[in-house]
Design a protein around this motif. Structure first.
Motif, PDB file in Angstrom:
ATOM      1  N   PHE A   1      24.461  49.914  47.595  1.00 58.39           N
ATOM      2  CA  PHE A   1      24.831  48.776  47.740  1.00 58.39           C
ATOM      3  C   PHE A   1      25.789  48.026  46.707  1.00 58.39           C
ATOM      4  CE2 PHE A   1      24.373  44.229  46.710  1.00 58.39           C
ATOM      5  CZ  PHE A   1      24.676  43.505  47.779  1.00 58.39           C
ATOM      6  N   ASP A   2      25.603  48.494  45.306  1.00 65.89           N
ATOM      7  CA  ASP A   2      26.567  48.269  44.348  1.00 65.89           C
ATOM      8  C   ASP A   2      27.818  49.011  44.594  1.00 65.89           C
ATOM      9  OD1 ASP A   2      24.644  46.460  42.992  1.00 65.89           O
ATOM     10  OD2 ASP A   2      23.693  47.966  41.830  1.00 65.89           O
ATOM     11  N   ASN A   3      27.916  49.976  44.932  1.00 65.19           N
ATOM     12  CA  ASN A   3      29.316  50.862  45.065  1.00 65.19           C
ATOM     13  C   ASN A   3      29.979  50.016  46.492  1.00 65.19           C
ATOM     14  OD1 ASN A   3      28.527  52.493  43.073  1.00 65.19           O
ATOM     15  ND2 ASN A   3      27.789  54.173  44.521  1.00 65.19           N
ATOM     16  N   LEU A   4      29.370  49.541  47.405  1.00 62.84           N
ATOM     17  CA  LEU A   4      29.849  48.944  48.536  1.00 62.84           C
ATOM     18  C   LEU A   4      30.302  47.641  48.182  1.00 62.84           C
ATOM     19  CD1 LEU A   4      30.429  49.041  51.537  1.00 62.84           C
ATOM     20  CD2 LEU A   4      28.106  48.512  51.956  1.00 62.84           C
ATOM     21  N   ARG A   5      29.459  46.889  47.364  1.00 62.23           N
ATOM     22  CA  ARG A   5      29.820  45.628  47.048  1.00 62.23           C
ATOM     23  C   ARG A   5      31.098  45.667  46.013  1.00 62.23           C
ATOM     24  NH1 ARG A   5      28.759  42.759  42.203  1.00 62.23           N
ATOM     25  NH2 ARG A   5      28.684  40.448  42.722  1.00 62.23           N
ATOM     26  N   GLN A   6      31.224  46.633  45.265  1.00 64.38           N
ATOM     27  CA  GLN A   6      32.373  46.772  44.319  1.00 64.38           C
ATOM     28  C   GLN A   6      33.746  47.156  45.278  1.00 64.38           C
ATOM     29  OE1 GLN A   6      32.438  46.069  41.342  1.00 64.38           O
ATOM     30  NE2 GLN A   6      34.272  46.336  40.834  1.00 64.38           N
ATOM     31  N   LEU A   7      33.443  47.963  46.502  1.00 63.75           N
ATOM     32  CA  LEU A   7      34.610  48.228  47.357  1.00 63.75           C
ATOM     33  C   LEU A   7      35.181  47.266  47.903  1.00 63.75           C
ATOM     34  CD1 LEU A   7      36.465  50.554  48.870  1.00 63.75           C
ATOM     35  CD2 LEU A   7      34.501  50.651  50.257  1.00 63.75           C
ATOM     36  N   MET A   8      34.227  46.097  48.518  1.00 66.37           N
ATOM     37  CA  MET A   8      34.671  44.827  49.257  1.00 66.37           C
ATOM     38  C   MET A   8      35.081  44.062  48.109  1.00 66.37           C
ATOM     39  SD  MET A   8      33.884  46.206  52.277  1.00 66.37           S
ATOM     40  CE  MET A   8      34.125  44.658  53.303  1.00 66.37           C
ATOM     41  N   LEU A   9      34.700  43.708  46.928  1.00 69.25           N
ATOM     42  CA  LEU A   9      35.140  42.854  46.129  1.00 69.25           C
ATOM     43  C   LEU A   9      36.577  43.185  45.741  1.00 69.25           C
ATOM     44  CD1 LEU A   9      32.005  41.769  44.010  1.00 69.25           C
ATOM     45  CD2 LEU A   9      33.067  40.534  45.490  1.00 69.25           C
ATOM     46  N   LEU A  10      36.855  44.452  45.410  1.00 70.10           N
ATOM     47  CA  LEU A  10      38.170  45.043  44.974  1.00 70.10           C
ATOM     48  C   LEU A  10      39.172  44.654  46.217  1.00 70.10           C
ATOM     49  CD1 LEU A  10      39.774  46.361  42.687  1.00 70.10           C
ATOM     50  CD2 LEU A  10      39.086  48.711  43.709  1.00 70.10           C
ATOM     51  N   GLU A  11      38.661  45.040  47.219  1.00 71.45           N
ATOM     52  CA  GLU A  11      39.739  44.729  48.387  1.00 71.45           C
ATOM     53  C   GLU A  11      40.118  43.409  48.574  1.00 71.45           C
ATOM     54  OE1 GLU A  11      40.599  45.447  53.162  1.00 71.45           O
ATOM     55  OE2 GLU A  11      38.639  45.866  52.302  1.00 71.45           O
ATOM     56  N   GLU A  12      39.125  42.496  48.339  1.00 68.85           N
ATOM     57  CA  GLU A  12      39.331  41.186  48.549  1.00 68.85           C
ATOM     58  C   GLU A  12      40.119  40.603  47.174  1.00 68.85           C
ATOM     59  OE1 GLU A  12      39.378  37.150  49.823  1.00 68.85           O
ATOM     60  OE2 GLU A  12      38.715  39.318  51.046  1.00 68.85           O
ATOM     61  N   PHE A  13      39.832  41.071  46.085  1.00 77.35           N
ATOM     62  CA  PHE A  13      40.646  40.860  44.908  1.00 77.35           C
ATOM     63  C   PHE A  13      42.325  41.324  45.194  1.00 77.35           C
ATOM     64  CE2 PHE A  13      42.707  41.879  40.814  1.00 77.35           C
ATOM     65  CZ  PHE A  13      42.514  40.775  40.087  1.00 77.35           C
ATOM     66  N   LYS A  14      42.563  42.387  45.699  1.00 75.73           N
ATOM     67  CA  LYS A  14      43.810  42.758  45.956  1.00 75.73           C
ATOM     68  C   LYS A  14      44.421  41.921  47.065  1.00 75.73           C
ATOM     69  CE  LYS A  14      43.070  47.634  44.809  1.00 75.73           C
ATOM     70  NZ  LYS A  14      43.192  49.007  45.478  1.00 75.73           N
ATOM     71  N   GLN A  15      43.827  41.280  47.952  1.00 73.65           N
ATOM     72  CA  GLN A  15      44.308  40.419  49.212  1.00 73.65           C
ATOM     73  C   GLN A  15      44.701  39.063  48.409  1.00 73.65           C
ATOM     74  OE1 GLN A  15      45.009  41.147  52.050  1.00 73.65           O
ATOM     75  NE2 GLN A  15      44.516  43.081  51.780  1.00 73.65           N
ATOM     76  N   CYS A  16      44.164  38.837  47.090  1.00 74.09           N
ATOM     77  CA  CYS A  16      44.567  37.289  46.645  1.00 74.09           C
ATOM     78  C   CYS A  16      45.469  37.514  45.511  1.00 74.09           C
ATOM     79  CB  CYS A  16      43.212  36.729  45.978  1.00 74.09           C
ATOM     80  SG  CYS A  16      41.844  36.771  47.299  1.00 74.09           S
ATOM     81  N   VAL A  17      46.046  38.488  45.093  1.00 75.89           N
ATOM     82  CA  VAL A  17      47.007  38.578  43.729  1.00 75.89           C
ATOM     83  C   VAL A  17      48.443  38.710  44.540  1.00 75.89           C
ATOM     84  CG1 VAL A  17      45.122  39.147  42.070  1.00 75.89           C
ATOM     85  CG2 VAL A  17      46.336  40.925  43.394  1.00 75.89           C
ATOM     86  N   HIS A  18      49.324  38.508  43.693  1.00 75.48           N
ATOM     87  CA  HIS A  18      50.669  38.680  43.814  1.00 75.48           C
ATOM     88  C   HIS A  18      51.030  40.166  43.939  1.00 75.48           C
ATOM     89  CE1 HIS A  18      54.958  38.822  43.294  1.00 75.48           C
ATOM     90  NE2 HIS A  18      54.992  37.575  43.541  1.00 75.48           N
ATOM     91  N   LEU A  19      52.051  40.691  44.967  1.00 71.86           N
ATOM     92  CA  LEU A  19      52.243  41.845  45.150  1.00 71.86           C
ATOM     93  C   LEU A  19      52.588  42.688  43.849  1.00 71.86           C
ATOM     94  CD1 LEU A  19      52.830  44.090  47.336  1.00 71.86           C
ATOM     95  CD2 LEU A  19      55.151  43.263  47.329  1.00 71.86           C
ATOM     96  N   ASP A  20      53.181  41.999  43.142  1.00 75.83           N
ATOM     97  CA  ASP A  20      53.799  42.880  41.867  1.00 75.83           C
ATOM     98  C   ASP A  20      52.472  43.234  40.965  1.00 75.83           C
ATOM     99  OD1 ASP A  20      56.264  42.421  42.264  1.00 75.83           O
ATOM    100  OD2 ASP A  20      56.538  40.522  40.875  1.00 75.83           O
ATOM    101  N   LEU A  21      51.419  42.442  40.900  1.00 77.39           N
ATOM    102  CA  LEU A  21      50.237  42.794  40.059  1.00 77.39           C
ATOM    103  C   LEU A  21      49.528  43.769  40.760  1.00 77.39           C
ATOM    104  CD1 LEU A  21      48.422  42.250  37.825  1.00 77.39           C
ATOM    105  CD2 LEU A  21      47.427  40.346  38.781  1.00 77.39           C
ATOM    106  N   LYS A  22      49.434  43.668  42.196  1.00 77.98           N
ATOM    107  CA  LYS A  22      48.660  44.607  42.976  1.00 77.98           C
ATOM    108  C   LYS A  22      49.344  46.091  42.882  1.00 77.98           C
ATOM    109  CE  LYS A  22      48.318  42.947  47.118  1.00 77.98           C
ATOM    110  NZ  LYS A  22      48.471  42.842  48.739  1.00 77.98           N
ATOM    111  N   THR A  23      50.586  46.230  42.884  1.00 80.24           N
ATOM    112  CA  THR A  23      51.274  47.301  42.622  1.00 80.24           C
ATOM    113  C   THR A  23      50.809  48.039  41.195  1.00 80.24           C
ATOM    114  OG1 THR A  23      53.115  46.771  43.972  1.00 80.24           O
ATOM    115  CG2 THR A  23      53.395  48.508  42.897  1.00 80.24           C
ATOM    116  N   HIS A  24      50.920  47.083  40.371  1.00 80.83           N
ATOM    117  CA  HIS A  24      50.707  47.693  38.954  1.00 80.83           C
ATOM    118  C   HIS A  24      49.388  48.049  38.723  1.00 80.83           C
ATOM    119  CE1 HIS A  24      50.925  47.887  34.705  1.00 80.83           C
ATOM    120  NE2 HIS A  24      49.929  47.061  34.590  1.00 80.83           N
TER     121      HIS A  24
END
Length: 105
Positions: free
Chosen positions: A82-105
């Motif tokens: 569960f913790d690994n799956l939670r981290q995977l989902m939160l990381l994907e959601e975080f990437k959806q919310c940040v600016h493209l330059d930060l996402k690439t970095h």
């Protein structure tokens, strides 16, 4: 018999195996499938972009979506934790919310 039907990447994988492993069907199958396996990002994109076809029932659609999700999280080696799956989902959601330059970095 397998060697005669393999071509391309599968033939290269088969010929690179040591002779004792090339006679074991399960080993050959595992190595060939591993060579054709998609990277986690490809599984993620397939899961996220998969849409229901008009000819599909909702049950078929749900089953296919579930299969794509399973391939994605298995390729990310979440180990049904569960913790690994939670981290995977939160990381994907975080990437959806940040600016493209930060996402690439």
């Amino acid at each position: 018999m397998l060697q005669s039907v393999f071509d391309g990447n599968a033939a290269e994988i088969y010929s690179a195996l040591p002779s004792e492993k090339s006679s074991d069907y399960d080993t050959v199958k595992q190595e060939v499938l591993k060579a054709y396996e998609l990277v986690p990002e490809a599984y993620r994109q397939k899961f996220r972009s998969y849409k229901k076809f008009d000819s599909q029932t909702y049950v078929e659609f749900a089953r296919e979506k579930e299969d794509l999700f399973d391939k994605w999280h298995t390729s990310k080696k979440t180990d049904n934790n569960f913790d690994n799956l939670r981290q995977l989902m939160l990381l994907e959601e975080f990437k959806q919310c940040v600016h493209l330059d930060l996402k690439t970095h």
